[in-house]
Design a protein around this motif. Structure first.
Motif, PDB file in Angstrom:
ATOM      1  N   ASP A  63       0.823  -1.214   0.000  1.00 48.77           N
ATOM      2  CA  ASP A  63       0.000   0.000   0.000  1.00 48.77           C
ATOM      3  C   ASP A  63       0.854   1.259   0.000  1.00 48.77           C
ATOM      4  O   ASP A  63       0.486   2.271  -0.608  1.00 48.77           O
ATOM      5  CB  ASP A  63      -0.901   0.011   1.242  1.00 48.77           C
ATOM      6  N   LEU A  64       1.973   1.188   0.709  1.00 46.31           N
ATOM      7  CA  LEU A  64       2.871   2.333   0.850  1.00 46.31           C
ATOM      8  C   LEU A  64       4.300   1.898   0.566  1.00 46.31           C
ATOM      9  O   LEU A  64       4.618   0.702   0.583  1.00 46.31           O
ATOM     10  CB  LEU A  64       2.821   2.909   2.271  1.00 46.31           C
ATOM     11  N   GLY A  65       5.169   2.863   0.367  1.00 48.36           N
ATOM     12  CA  GLY A  65       6.585   2.580   0.210  1.00 48.36           C
ATOM     13  C   GLY A  65       7.394   3.784   0.620  1.00 48.36           C
ATOM     14  O   GLY A  65       6.953   4.928   0.458  1.00 48.36           O
ATOM     15  N   ILE A  66       8.565   3.548   1.174  1.00 49.33           N
ATOM     16  CA  ILE A  66       9.524   4.627   1.428  1.00 49.33           C
ATOM     17  C   ILE A  66      10.727   4.342   0.545  1.00 49.33           C
ATOM     18  O   ILE A  66      11.367   3.293   0.657  1.00 49.33           O
ATOM     19  CB  ILE A  66       9.923   4.709   2.914  1.00 49.33           C
ATOM     20  N   VAL A  67      11.003   5.273  -0.351  1.00 44.85           N
ATOM     21  CA  VAL A  67      12.013   5.037  -1.386  1.00 44.85           C
ATOM     22  C   VAL A  67      12.683   6.351  -1.726  1.00 44.85           C
ATOM     23  O   VAL A  67      12.121   7.434  -1.497  1.00 44.85           O
ATOM     24  CB  VAL A  67      11.336   4.421  -2.642  1.00 44.85           C
ATOM     25  N   GLY A  68      13.886   6.269  -2.263  1.00 44.81           N
ATOM     26  CA  GLY A  68      14.559   7.471  -2.726  1.00 44.81           C
ATOM     27  C   GLY A  68      13.796   8.090  -3.888  1.00 44.81           C
ATOM     28  O   GLY A  68      13.329   7.382  -4.790  1.00 44.81           O
ATOM     29  N   GLU A  69      13.673   9.397  -3.873  1.00 46.76           N
ATOM     30  CA  GLU A  69      12.947  10.081  -4.942  1.00 46.76           C
ATOM     31  C   GLU A  69      13.562   9.780  -6.307  1.00 46.76           C
ATOM     32  O   GLU A  69      12.851   9.695  -7.316  1.00 46.76           O
ATOM     33  CB  GLU A  69      12.965  11.585  -4.674  1.00 46.76           C
ATOM     34  N   ASN A  70      14.881   9.622  -6.348  1.00 47.61           N
ATOM     35  CA  ASN A  70      15.560   9.308  -7.600  1.00 47.61           C
ATOM     36  C   ASN A  70      15.051   7.994  -8.197  1.00 47.61           C
ATOM     37  O   ASN A  70      14.801   7.892  -9.401  1.00 47.61           O
ATOM     38  CB  ASN A  70      17.078   9.248  -7.379  1.00 47.61           C
ATOM     39  N   GLU A  71      14.863   6.972  -7.347  1.00 48.70           N
ATOM     40  CA  GLU A  71      14.357   5.687  -7.832  1.00 48.70           C
ATOM     41  C   GLU A  71      12.906   5.806  -8.277  1.00 48.70           C
ATOM     42  O   GLU A  71      12.498   5.223  -9.283  1.00 48.70           O
ATOM     43  CB  GLU A  71      14.484   4.616  -6.744  1.00 48.70           C
ATOM     44  N   PHE A  72      12.118   6.558  -7.527  1.00 54.79           N
ATOM     45  CA  PHE A  72      10.700   6.720  -7.867  1.00 54.79           C
ATOM     46  C   PHE A  72      10.538   7.412  -9.225  1.00 54.79           C
ATOM     47  O   PHE A  72       9.757   6.968 -10.074  1.00 54.79           O
ATOM     48  CB  PHE A  72       9.987   7.514  -6.777  1.00 54.79           C
ATOM     49  N   VAL A  73      11.294   8.477  -9.439  1.00 58.07           N
ATOM     50  CA  VAL A  73      11.201   9.201 -10.705  1.00 58.07           C
ATOM     51  C   VAL A  73      11.716   8.349 -11.864  1.00 58.07           C
ATOM     52  O   VAL A  73      11.129   8.325 -12.948  1.00 58.07           O
ATOM     53  CB  VAL A  73      11.974  10.534 -10.620  1.00 58.07           C
ATOM     54  N   GLU A  74      12.803   7.625 -11.636  1.00 55.86           N
ATOM     55  CA  GLU A  74      13.388   6.794 -12.687  1.00 55.86           C
ATOM     56  C   GLU A  74      12.441   5.683 -13.137  1.00 55.86           C
ATOM     57  O   GLU A  74      12.326   5.392 -14.330  1.00 55.86           O
ATOM     58  CB  GLU A  74      14.710   6.199 -12.199  1.00 55.86           C
ATOM     59  N   ARG A  75      11.738   5.067 -12.188  1.00 53.29           N
ATOM     60  CA  ARG A  75      10.877   3.918 -12.527  1.00 53.29           C
ATOM     61  C   ARG A  75       9.581   4.338 -13.207  1.00 53.29           C
ATOM     62  O   ARG A  75       8.927   3.529 -13.840  1.00 53.29           O
ATOM     63  CB  ARG A  75      10.570   3.097 -11.271  1.00 53.29           C
ATOM     64  N   GLN A  76       9.201   5.604 -13.051  1.00 54.90           N
ATOM     65  CA  GLN A  76       8.025   6.156 -13.740  1.00 54.90           C
ATOM     66  C   GLN A  76       6.761   5.324 -13.487  1.00 54.90           C
ATOM     67  O   GLN A  76       5.965   5.077 -14.401  1.00 54.90           O
ATOM     68  CB  GLN A  76       8.297   6.277 -15.243  1.00 54.90           C
ATOM     69  N   GLU A  77       6.587   4.891 -12.247  1.00 51.20           N
ATOM     70  CA  GLU A  77       5.397   4.132 -11.871  1.00 51.20           C
ATOM     71  C   GLU A  77       4.295   5.076 -11.391  1.00 51.20           C
ATOM     72  O   GLU A  77       4.569   6.158 -10.879  1.00 51.20           O
ATOM     73  CB  GLU A  77       5.742   3.124 -10.769  1.00 51.20           C
ATOM     74  N   ASP A  78       3.051   4.639 -11.558  1.00 51.19           N
ATOM     75  CA  ASP A  78       1.904   5.474 -11.216  1.00 51.19           C
ATOM     76  C   ASP A  78       1.525   5.290  -9.748  1.00 51.19           C
ATOM     77  O   ASP A  78       0.661   4.489  -9.402  1.00 51.19           O
ATOM     78  CB  ASP A  78       0.711   5.127 -12.111  1.00 51.19           C
ATOM     79  N   ALA A  79       2.209   6.020  -8.889  1.00 51.11           N
ATOM     80  CA  ALA A  79       1.914   6.028  -7.457  1.00 51.11           C
ATOM     81  C   ALA A  79       1.907   7.474  -6.997  1.00 51.11           C
ATOM     82  O   ALA A  79       2.360   8.381  -7.702  1.00 51.11           O
ATOM     83  CB  ALA A  79       2.939   5.205  -6.677  1.00 51.11           C
ATOM     84  N   GLU A  80       1.400   7.687  -5.799  1.00 44.85           N
ATOM     85  CA  GLU A  80       1.216   9.038  -5.256  1.00 44.85           C
ATOM     86  C   GLU A  80       2.292   9.349  -4.223  1.00 44.85           C
ATOM     87  O   GLU A  80       2.533   8.557  -3.303  1.00 44.85           O
ATOM     88  CB  GLU A  80      -0.177   9.101  -4.614  1.00 44.85           C
ATOM     89  N   VAL A  81       2.951  10.499  -4.373  1.00 43.11           N
ATOM     90  CA  VAL A  81       3.899  10.948  -3.349  1.00 43.11           C
ATOM     91  C   VAL A  81       3.089  11.597  -2.231  1.00 43.11           C
ATOM     92  O   VAL A  81       2.463  12.633  -2.426  1.00 43.11           O
ATOM     93  CB  VAL A  81       4.926  11.940  -3.908  1.00 43.11           C
ATOM     94  N   VAL A  82       3.096  10.961  -1.059  1.00 44.08           N
ATOM     95  CA  VAL A  82       2.292  11.427   0.072  1.00 44.08           C
ATOM     96  C   VAL A  82       3.042  12.456   0.907  1.00 44.08           C
ATOM     97  O   VAL A  82       2.472  13.449   1.340  1.00 44.08           O
ATOM     98  CB  VAL A  82       1.869  10.231   0.954  1.00 44.08           C
ATOM     99  N   ARG A  83       4.337  12.193   1.131  1.00 41.91           N
ATOM    100  CA  ARG A  83       5.132  13.132   1.948  1.00 41.91           C
ATOM    101  C   ARG A  83       6.603  12.996   1.651  1.00 41.91           C
ATOM    102  O   ARG A  83       7.110  11.880   1.494  1.00 41.91           O
ATOM    103  CB  ARG A  83       4.902  12.894   3.448  1.00 41.91           C
ATOM    104  N   ARG A  84       7.273  14.127   1.565  1.00 40.27           N
ATOM    105  CA  ARG A  84       8.731  14.131   1.505  1.00 40.27           C
ATOM    106  C   ARG A  84       9.242  13.994   2.936  1.00 40.27           C
ATOM    107  O   ARG A  84       8.707  14.620   3.850  1.00 40.27           O
ATOM    108  CB  ARG A  84       9.229  15.421   0.862  1.00 40.27           C
ATOM    109  N   LEU A  85      10.294  13.187   3.139  1.00 42.48           N
ATOM    110  CA  LEU A  85      10.690  12.822   4.493  1.00 42.48           C
ATOM    111  C   LEU A  85      11.955  13.520   4.988  1.00 42.48           C
ATOM    112  O   LEU A  85      12.276  13.447   6.170  1.00 42.48           O
ATOM    113  CB  LEU A  85      10.847  11.299   4.595  1.00 42.48           C
ATOM    114  N   GLY A  86      12.694  14.140   4.112  1.00 41.64           N
ATOM    115  CA  GLY A  86      13.805  14.968   4.564  1.00 41.64           C
ATOM    116  C   GLY A  86      15.077  14.238   4.956  1.00 41.64           C
ATOM    117  O   GLY A  86      16.023  14.877   5.418  1.00 41.64           O
TER     118      GLY A  86
END
Length: 283
Positions: A63-86
């Motif tokens: 349901d959720l995932g915590i991942v590096g933004e670089n990996e998320f953008v690279e994979r181009q999957e259709d998921a929602e960014v809920v919060r940036r974690l800093g």
């Protein structure tokens, strides 16, 4: 119950587990298994490779995932960014051999660039009107120029020490990255409610970061001046002391401006300044 996918090892794993612990979620890590259920919260953790997390969340396996933004953008999957974690901050940069002269991004025209992030690099080069040969490799990208495999690299940079040790220099920062919490777009209302509670806890933890609770004794004749230099969340708490003419002032300060403000408070007559860490902060 929510299922959250997190990286199975490395710095992102450590930072994520620390965040969940600070949010009061108890997980047993004595025996590393693929799936671990929290003891006191409707959450189970799925341990995966970082590059598998975006697809796992987008496909509904988690349901959720915590991942590096670089990996998320690279994979181009259709998921929602809920919060940036800093945390787990880094950048994706282009680097070339140190001896090369560099003027601008046109240097890369016709050059071969080794990377593990071809999609991000392709989009960047396209936006700059540069045609380069993108060579996809995994593992130690930074050695590619040294062995003649590429003219340059596009890779993650944190401190830059790896580039220096491989006789490379960073010339273009393409993207800043940090850990992000992503969610499947088709969560049920029940799971959205659990996510809301999880976000509430995370917010309480993150709000307390780099904050300090400060108590001081202040002469009443200087109270207005002292309060004027306090950039607290709201009005500070002021309580009279047993000693006539003095009050106790309580406030929250951001650590980045802490020493500057403390100096001003002392010059205005504040005494007995006590500084305490903040574990959680509910706004």
């Amino acid at each position: 119950m929510l299922r959250i996918a997190i990286q199975s090892k490395g710095r992102l794993f450590e930072d994520t587990m620390a965040l969940l612990q600070e949010a009061g979620i108890k997980l047993s890590t004595s025996k590393r298994t693929l799936l671990v259920q929290a003891a006191n919260f409707p959450l189970e953790v799925l341990f995966l490779r970082d590059d598998d997390i975006p697809q796992t969340v987008a496909g509904g396996v988690a349901d959720l995932g915590i991942v590096g933004e670089n990996e998320f953008v690279e994979r181009q999957e259709d998921a929602e960014v809920v919060r940036r974690l800093g945390f787990s901050k880094c950048r994706l940069s282009l680097a070339i051999p140190k001896e090369e002269e560099y003027t601008d991004v046109s240097w890369f025209e016709g050059k071969r660039i080794a990377t593990s992030y071809p999609c991000i690099l392709k989009d960047y080069m396209s936006s700059k009107g540069v045609h380069a040969d993108i060579h996809v490799i995994t593992g130690s990208v930074e050695i590619a120029p040294g062995i003649g495999l590429a003219n340059a690299i596009f890779d993650i940079v944190s401190s830059g020490s790896t580039l220096i040790s491989n006789n490379l220099k960073e010339v273009e920062v393409v993207m800043q990255s940090e850990a992000v919490l992503i969610a499947n777009r088709q969560l049920t209302p029940e799971k959205r409610d659990v996510l809301k509670e999880l976000l509430f806890r995370i917010e309480a933890v993150k709000s307390a970061e780099d904050k300090r609770y400060v108590l001081m004794n202040a002469p009443n004749e200087r109270l207005k001046e002292i309060i004027a230099v306090l950039p607290g969340m709201k009005s500070p708490t002021v309580m009279p002391l047993a000693q006539e003419g003095w009050s106790s002032v309580h406030t929250v300060l951001d650590e980045k401006c802490f020493w500057e403000i403390i100096g001003k408070l002392k010059s205005l007559g504040a005494e007995g300044i006590l500084v305490l860490p903040i574990e959680k902060m509910i706004l």
